[in-house]
Design an enzyme around this catalytic site. Structure first.
Site, short mmCIF file in Angstrom:
data_model
loop_
_atom_site.label_atom_id
_atom_site.label_comp_id
_atom_site.label_asym_id
_atom_site.label_seq_id
_atom_site.Cartn_x
_atom_site.Cartn_y
_atom_site.Cartn_z
N TYR A 93 0.86 -1.18 0.00
CA TYR A 93 0.00 0.00 0.00
C TYR A 93 0.89 1.23 0.00
CZ TYR A 93 0.38 0.01 5.22
OH TYR A 93 0.80 0.01 6.52
N THR A 94 0.36 2.34 -0.51
CA THR A 94 1.17 3.54 -0.69
C THR A 94 1.36 4.33 0.59
OG1 THR A 94 -0.79 4.81 -1.29
CG2 THR A 94 0.45 3.79 -3.10
N GLU A 126 1.78 -1.31 -6.31
CA GLU A 126 1.37 -0.39 -5.25
C GLU A 126 -0.14 -0.14 -5.33
OE1 GLU A 126 2.96 1.18 -2.81
OE2 GLU A 126 5.10 0.96 -3.28
N HIS A 172 4.45 -7.10 1.11
CA HIS A 172 5.71 -6.49 1.53
C HIS A 172 6.05 -6.93 2.96
CE1 HIS A 172 8.25 -2.52 1.27
NE2 HIS A 172 8.99 -3.60 1.18
N ASP A 180 2.71 -3.41 4.96
CA ASP A 180 1.78 -3.43 3.84
C ASP A 180 1.75 -4.80 3.14
OD1 ASP A 180 4.45 -2.40 3.34
OD2 ASP A 180 3.87 -2.02 1.28
#
Length: 219
Positions: free
Chosen positions: A30-31, A94, A132, A142
């Site tokens: 996720y960003t 992402e 991640h 994330d």
């Protein structure tokens, strides 16, 4: 499935895959930023030295920043299944999300279409789709506890939860053995490993280690 035709928005932050490696993993992120546009700017800014192959907005918009045959800079330090340099071994995606709210339906639909295409192009199995946090436990969180891994598993796009015939042992040794067999090989302490496994398979869980933490790792 939704369309997965990306908008080409090249990032300068990439290089050649090392040692002739080709992607056999997909790493989901996720960003953790306020908008997809802010994330896109960051991922394409040479000053930050980060990138990914793809970015999917909450509204389903899809951008491609690095060609799949090149090495994007998304994974950083960590390992999976005993292997390091995950950037050379993976394709990074992402997702526009701060990690504190559900991922939108348009975003998930585009992700599923894109993943199916990538997995076909590079012969990546469902077991090669990781978060991640899986390859960098304790350092990264994330795609986080709000990400619907079970949805991907149901579609054959991620490893399904194991269904052991008998209740597994609830010991740190049993957890570590099962986790390592699934790919969680980064050198971390027992508490960090449990945290990483729960993020992937039981994000609602809390308290001490129990058999339900080990069960999803067993095939």
């Amino acid at each position: 499935m939704a369309s997965a035709d990306p908008i080409w928005h090249p990032s300068p932050n990439f290089g050649a895959r090392r040692d002739g490696l080709q992607p056999h993993l997909i790493v989901l992120h996720y960003t953790a930023m306020e908008s997809a546009e802010a994330a896109l700017q960051r991922l394409c800014d040479p000053a930050f030295e980060v990138s990914a192959h793809y970015l999917i907005g909450g509204d389903g918009r899809l951008w491609q920043m690095v060609a799949e045959d090149h090495r994007a800079w998304h994974a950083g330090q960590g390992e999976w299944a005993g292997l390091s340099d995950i950037n050379s071994r993976s394709i990074g995606i992402e997702l526009d999300n701060r990690g504190d709210h559900p991922f939108s339906e348009p975003q998930m639909c585009v992700l599923e279409t894109l993943m199916a295409q990538i997995m076909t192009r590079w012969t990546i199995p469902a077991t090669g789709v990781i978060g991640h946090s899986d390859m960098a436990p304790g350092r990264k969180w994330d795609p986080g506890p709000r990400f619907d891994w079970q949805r991907l598993a149901t579609l054959g796009l991620a490893r399904p939860n194991g269904q052991p015939l008998a209740a597994p042992a609830a010991t740190p040794e049993a957890l570590r053995k099962a986790a390592q067999a699934c790919g969680f090989t980064a050198e971390v302490d027992d508490a960090t490993l449990l945290q990483a496994v729960r993020l992937r398979y039981r994000p609602w869980a809390c308290g001490p280690l129990c058999g339900e933490d080990v069960a999803p790792l067993l095939s």
